[in-house]
Each structure stands twice: as C-alpha cells, then as structure tokens.
Design a protein around this motif. Structure first.
Motif, PDB file in Angstrom:
ATOM      1  N   VAL A   1       0.835  -1.200   0.000  1.00 43.45           N
ATOM      2  CA  VAL A   1       0.000   0.000   0.000  1.00 43.45           C
ATOM      3  C   VAL A   1       0.872   1.253   0.000  1.00 43.45           C
ATOM      4  O   VAL A   1       0.568   2.249  -0.675  1.00 43.45           O
ATOM      5  N   ALA A   2       1.982   1.224   0.730  1.00 42.15           N
ATOM      6  CA  ALA A   2       2.891   2.379   0.751  1.00 42.15           C
ATOM      7  C   ALA A   2       3.495   2.627  -0.625  1.00 42.15           C
ATOM      8  O   ALA A   2       3.634   3.785  -1.059  1.00 42.15           O
TER       9      ALA A   2
ATOM     10  N   VAL B   1       6.969   1.897   7.481  1.00 41.24           N
ATOM     11  CA  VAL B   1       6.165   0.673   7.452  1.00 41.24           C
ATOM     12  C   VAL B   1       6.825  -0.387   8.323  1.00 41.24           C
ATOM     13  O   VAL B   1       8.053  -0.401   8.492  1.00 41.24           O
ATOM     14  N   PRO B   2       6.051  -1.317   8.865  1.00 41.26           N
ATOM     15  CA  PRO B   2       6.625  -2.394   9.675  1.00 41.26           C
ATOM     16  C   PRO B   2       7.353  -3.393   8.798  1.00 41.26           C
ATOM     17  O   PRO B   2       7.110  -3.475   7.588  1.00 41.26           O
ATOM     18  N   PRO B   3       8.245  -4.174   9.371  1.00 45.43           N
ATOM     19  CA  PRO B   3       8.973  -5.173   8.579  1.00 45.43           C
ATOM     20  C   PRO B   3       8.037  -6.272   8.093  1.00 45.43           C
ATOM     21  O   PRO B   3       7.033  -6.595   8.737  1.00 45.43           O
TER      22      PRO B   3
ATOM     23  N   LYS C   1      -6.401  -4.825   1.989  1.00 45.96           N
ATOM     24  CA  LYS C   1      -5.630  -3.839   1.235  1.00 45.96           C
ATOM     25  C   LYS C   1      -6.487  -2.627   0.900  1.00 45.96           C
ATOM     26  O   LYS C   1      -6.014  -1.480   0.983  1.00 45.96           O
ATOM     27  N   GLN C   2      -7.766  -2.856   0.571  1.00 41.65           N
ATOM     28  CA  GLN C   2      -8.652  -1.732   0.270  1.00 41.65           C
ATOM     29  C   GLN C   2      -8.864  -0.850   1.490  1.00 41.65           C
ATOM     30  O   GLN C   2      -8.888   0.375   1.393  1.00 41.65           O
ATOM     31  N   VAL C   3      -8.985  -1.473   2.648  1.00 40.80           N
ATOM     32  CA  VAL C   3      -9.131  -0.694   3.888  1.00 40.80           C
ATOM     33  C   VAL C   3      -7.875   0.119   4.155  1.00 40.80           C
ATOM     34  O   VAL C   3      -7.933   1.313   4.502  1.00 40.80           O
ATOM     35  N   MET C   4      -6.707  -0.511   3.991  1.00 38.53           N
ATOM     36  CA  MET C   4      -5.450   0.179   4.256  1.00 38.53           C
ATOM     37  C   MET C   4      -5.220   1.319   3.259  1.00 38.53           C
ATOM     38  O   MET C   4      -4.653   2.363   3.620  1.00 38.53           O
ATOM     39  N   VAL C   5      -5.643   1.142   2.023  1.00 37.13           N
ATOM     40  CA  VAL C   5      -5.537   2.229   1.040  1.00 37.13           C
ATOM     41  C   VAL C   5      -6.339   3.437   1.500  1.00 37.13           C
ATOM     42  O   VAL C   5      -5.872   4.584   1.439  1.00 37.13           O
ATOM     43  N   ASN C   6      -7.538   3.188   1.981  1.00 35.24           N
ATOM     44  CA  ASN C   6      -8.388   4.284   2.457  1.00 35.24           C
ATOM     45  C   ASN C   6      -7.753   4.993   3.651  1.00 35.24           C
ATOM     46  O   ASN C   6      -7.720   6.233   3.712  1.00 35.24           O
ATOM     47  N   LEU C   7      -7.210   4.217   4.596  1.00 35.05           N
ATOM     48  CA  LEU C   7      -6.618   4.820   5.790  1.00 35.05           C
ATOM     49  C   LEU C   7      -5.370   5.628   5.450  1.00 35.05           C
ATOM     50  O   LEU C   7      -5.155   6.723   5.992  1.00 35.05           O
ATOM     51  N   LEU C   8      -4.537   5.097   4.551  1.00 37.34           N
ATOM     52  CA  LEU C   8      -3.310   5.819   4.198  1.00 37.34           C
ATOM     53  C   LEU C   8      -3.635   7.080   3.404  1.00 37.34           C
ATOM     54  O   LEU C   8      -2.990   8.130   3.593  1.00 37.34           O
ATOM     55  N   GLN C   9      -4.609   7.024   2.519  1.00 42.12           N
ATOM     56  CA  GLN C   9      -4.992   8.223   1.774  1.00 42.12           C
ATOM     57  C   GLN C   9      -5.508   9.313   2.717  1.00 42.12           C
ATOM     58  O   GLN C   9      -5.188  10.494   2.547  1.00 42.12           O
TER      59      GLN C   9
ATOM     60  N   ILE D   1       3.054   3.402  10.101  1.00 47.84           N
ATOM     61  CA  ILE D   1       2.167   2.240  10.076  1.00 47.84           C
ATOM     62  C   ILE D   1       2.755   1.213  11.039  1.00 47.84           C
ATOM     63  O   ILE D   1       3.899   0.776  10.867  1.00 47.84           O
ATOM     64  N   GLN D   2       1.974   0.864  12.051  1.00 47.61           N
ATOM     65  CA  GLN D   2       2.448  -0.049  13.094  1.00 47.61           C
ATOM     66  C   GLN D   2       1.536  -1.262  13.184  1.00 47.61           C
ATOM     67  O   GLN D   2       0.310  -1.152  13.003  1.00 47.61           O
ATOM     68  N   ILE D   3       2.128  -2.410  13.493  1.00 49.43           N
ATOM     69  CA  ILE D   3       1.372  -3.647  13.721  1.00 49.43           C
ATOM     70  C   ILE D   3       1.699  -4.121  15.129  1.00 49.43           C
ATOM     71  O   ILE D   3       2.871  -4.340  15.457  1.00 49.43           O
ATOM     72  N   THR D   4       0.674  -4.258  15.962  1.00 58.50           N
ATOM     73  CA  THR D   4       0.878  -4.683  17.349  1.00 58.50           C
ATOM     74  C   THR D   4      -0.082  -5.818  17.669  1.00 58.50           C
ATOM     75  O   THR D   4      -1.240  -5.804  17.254  1.00 58.50           O
ATOM     76  N   PRO D   5       0.389  -6.826  18.417  1.00 58.01           N
ATOM     77  CA  PRO D   5      -0.512  -7.910  18.835  1.00 58.01           C
ATOM     78  C   PRO D   5      -1.430  -7.443  19.958  1.00 58.01           C
ATOM     79  O   PRO D   5      -1.084  -6.559  20.746  1.00 58.01           O
ATOM     80  N   ARG D   6      -2.597  -8.041  20.036  1.00 53.03           N
ATOM     81  CA  ARG D   6      -3.561  -7.748  21.092  1.00 53.03           C
ATOM     82  C   ARG D   6      -4.039  -9.048  21.720  1.00 53.03           C
ATOM     83  O   ARG D   6      -3.777 -10.145  21.212  1.00 53.03           O
TER      84      ARG D   6
END
Length: 415
Positions: free
Chosen positions: A274-275, A291-293, A307-315, A329-334
């Motif tokens: 997406v980036a 971006v995260p690794p 990917k469509q959701v991430m495109v919207n958020l990044l735009q 852009i971060q990815i964290t476990p919950r």
C-alpha cells in the motif's frame, strides 16, 4: 458479586461479636454456620456467573440458602427482636426481581413458616436476646406479643413480594416497549438504507459510462491542444478522475458485500504494498511513511479487502498530514488472538463534532470527499470479524486502527 461477598462476610463478623461472650454455645455455632453457608453460596454464584452458567435452576439453592441464613442468624441474635429479621422483606424483593422469579414462592413460604416457628419458640421461652444486647438468655414473650409480631412480619413479607412483582411487571412492560420501538426503528433504517443503496447504485451506473466517454474524448482533444488549452484539458481529465472515484465509492457502498476469500496473509507485506502504491502522493507532499517489517505478523483474512481498507486509511493520513511529516504504520498484537494495524499521522486530529458520526454515510471533513470511504472500510473490517476505530492521537494527529483476528472467522456478513 465480589463486593457483596466481602460485605456479607463483614456483616456476619459484626454479628458474631454479641455471641462470642454468650454462655449459650449454640448461638456461636449458628452464626458460624451462617457465615460458612453465605460464603459457599456466594463463591458458587460468582464462579457460575464468570463461566456464564448461572441458570434459574442454580438460583433456587442460592436464594433459599439466603433465607435459611437470615432465619438462623435471627434466631441466634434474638429471634423476632433481631435486626436480621428486618432483612426478610428486602430478600423477598431481591428474589422476586431475580431472573429465577419462581424461587420467590418457596422462599416466601420458608420465611413465613420460619417466622412463626420463632414466635412459638419465644412463647415457650426457648429463644431471646443475647445477654450482651441487654436481655436474659431466654425471656418468655407474651403470646399476644409474639403472635402480633409474627402477623406483622408476615404482612411485610407478603406486601414486599406483591410490590416487587408489580415492579417486575412494570419494568418488563417498559423493556418490551423499548425493545419493540428499537426493532421498528432498526427495520425502518434498514428499509431506508436499502432504498438509498438501490438509488445510489442506479445513479452510479448511469453516470459511470458517460464519465468514461468524457475522459476518453478529453484525452483525444488534449493531443491537438497546447498552452492554456492543454492545461485546461488536463484539469478536465483530473476532475473526471475524481468524479469516477466518487462513483466507484457509491458503487462499493450500494453493492452487496462479496464473500470472503481468506488465506494466511503477511500484514507487513500488505502495508509495504500500500505504501508503494502511494509513492507519488507522498512525494508530492514531501511526506515519508514508516512501514513495519515484512514477515512478522501473519493473519488469516481476505487480502484484497484488507488492502482496500489500508488504502483508504493511508490516503486519509496523506490528506491530513502537513508537508515534511512522517506517517507511521504499526502492527501490534492484542489479546484474544488479534492484531492491530494502525496508521498514525500528525495532522489536525479528529474533530469532536465529527467523531460521533464518523462511520455514517456522508460524514466527511474533506471539501470534495464522498463520505463513504470509512463506512465501506469499517463494513469490510466487521465482515472479517474485526473492527475499525479512529481516534485523536496524543501530541496531535489521528490514529486509525484496523483490528483483525489472527485466525479466520465465519462472519454473518460474509455471505
């Protein structure tokens, strides 16, 4: 439940003090029995509720044990003259409002019969106030006094039961009316949304083809133009592109959700892809994106929709960020086996007046926005058993977070 357990233990600890120095050892034994019974039933109910197994059948022994506790504790602390007996009407009200309402009938019979048994013990001189509370160990109550006390206690119990039954009926009627009104509102909203989606779909289809024709003719005419005319044709093509994007949003909003196509996906790889798609927009505003690794966060989901959701958020983050900033852009476990993908910007932040309606169709802060992007994005997140949340970021900016389960889910929205 935890607070009630502690409070009951404290009450019985205080009630123990008058009988600790009482020559009659049965009083102390009775109070200790009441304490153990109360703690045991409270722990049983607490455990059952934590496991979501507290059924009406289990409520019977809990309610009846409370009645036994009050009668035994009352007998140990003065019978009909004991403060514990004042708790009987309260227990009836609580038990009647309990989901296991049928337990109120045997409880009422238990408390009334127990009251009359205490009255008979008083008449025969077998029961009285503890010495510490100022009475001899076993004063003989006059028969008239004992009968009058038992009659009044019975009247209070019956009255408390009738009042609580009336309260329960009134609350059930009110709840039913509220539930019915809610169902009618939801049905009306669903009908309106279906009509709106149908109208928007038809409108978008009617506009889509003429837009493509206009864009194609503009491209042909631009070849024969130069100078100002060429610039104007370029502006025209850009406006057509923007209109086509809005029409595409309307089509996505109006058409039913397609079924999920889930597979094991590297979320870091999706973020990187997406980036790369937005390198031109980022460069035009002198923005950077962190971006995260790749390979560090795997989830089972529909990669196309994520990917469509991430495109919207990044735009959205690019539109909100001032030049020179970095979008993270971060990815964290919950907990509960979830992963959170967050897009963080340093823009103006979320307007409080918009926050409450952010995911409703038509809500937007962009001058030329359609107000459908986040609505569609959240629907796609919910379809996969996830969630989408947007909040203001400490220090300025916004945090848009997509939460996804690590394992795939069979969502009711998937069909």
């Amino acid at each position: 439940m935890s607070v009630r357990l502690v409070a009951q233990t404290a009450i019985f600890a205080v009630a123990l003090s008058p009988v600790l120095v009482e020559p009659a050892s049965w009083r102390l034994a009775a109070m200790l029995f009441c304490m153990l019974l109360t703690v045991a039933t409270s722990l049983l109910q607490l455990r059952a509720e934590k496991q979501d197994r507290f059924t009406p059948r289990l409520a019977y022994p809990v309610v009846l044990s409370a009645g036994v506790t009050i009668l035994v504790a009352g007998a140990a602390n003065g019978g009909l003259a004991s403060p514990f007996m004042m708790m009987c009407p309260t227990l009836m009200v609580v038990s009647t409002l309990n989901p296991a309402m049928r337990s109120a009938v045997p409880l009422l019979a238990l408390l009334i019969s127990g009251t009359w048994v205490l009255a008979m013990l008083h008449v025969r001189g077998l029961l009285g106030l503890p010495i510490v509370l100022g009475g001899p160990a076993a004063p003989a109550f006059p028969t008239r006094f004992a009968v009058t006390s038992a009659v009044l206690a019975t009247g209070f119990l019956v009255a408390g039961t009738l009042v609580s039954l009336r309260m329960r009926r009134a609350s059930q009627d009110a709840l039913q009316q509220v539930s019915q009104a809610r169902e009618e509102t939801l049905a009306l909203y669903a009908d309106q949304r279906q009509v709106l989606a149908s109208v928007l779909g038809e409108l978008a289809h009617e506009v889509k083809n003429p837009m493509a024709s206009i864009k194609g003719l503009a491209a042909l005419m631009a070849k024969d133009q130069s100078g100002k005319n060429a610039e104007r044709m370029e502006v025209l093509r850009g406006e057509v592109d923007r209109m086509q994007a809005a029409v595409e949003d309307l089509l996505n909003f109006s058409r039913p959700l397609s079924p999920l196509s889930q597979k094991q996906v590297d979320l870091g790889g999706i973020c990187a892809s997406v980036a790369r798609l937005h390198e031109g927009m980022l460069s035009a505003k002198s923005l950077k994106v962190a971006v995260p690794p790749e390979g560090g966060a795997l989830a089972r989901c529909d990669p196309r929709k994520v990917k469509q959701v991430m495109v919207n958020l990044l735009q959205n983050a690019i539109d909100a960020s001032p030049p020179g900033e970095t979008i993270e852009i971060q990815i964290t476990p919950r907990d509960a086996g979830q992963l959170a993908v967050s897009v963080l910007d340093r823009g103006k932040g979320l307007d409080p007046h918009v926050a409450a309606h952010l995911f409703q169709p038509g809500t937007t802060t962009k001058p030329r926005g359609s107000g459908l992007g986040l609505t569609i994005a959240r629907t796609m997140a919910l379809q996969q058993g996830g969630e989408l949340a947007v909040a203001s970021r400490e220090g300025g900016g916004c945090s848009a977070t997509l939460v996804l389960p690590r394992e795939g889910v069979e969502s009711p929205l998937a069909a």
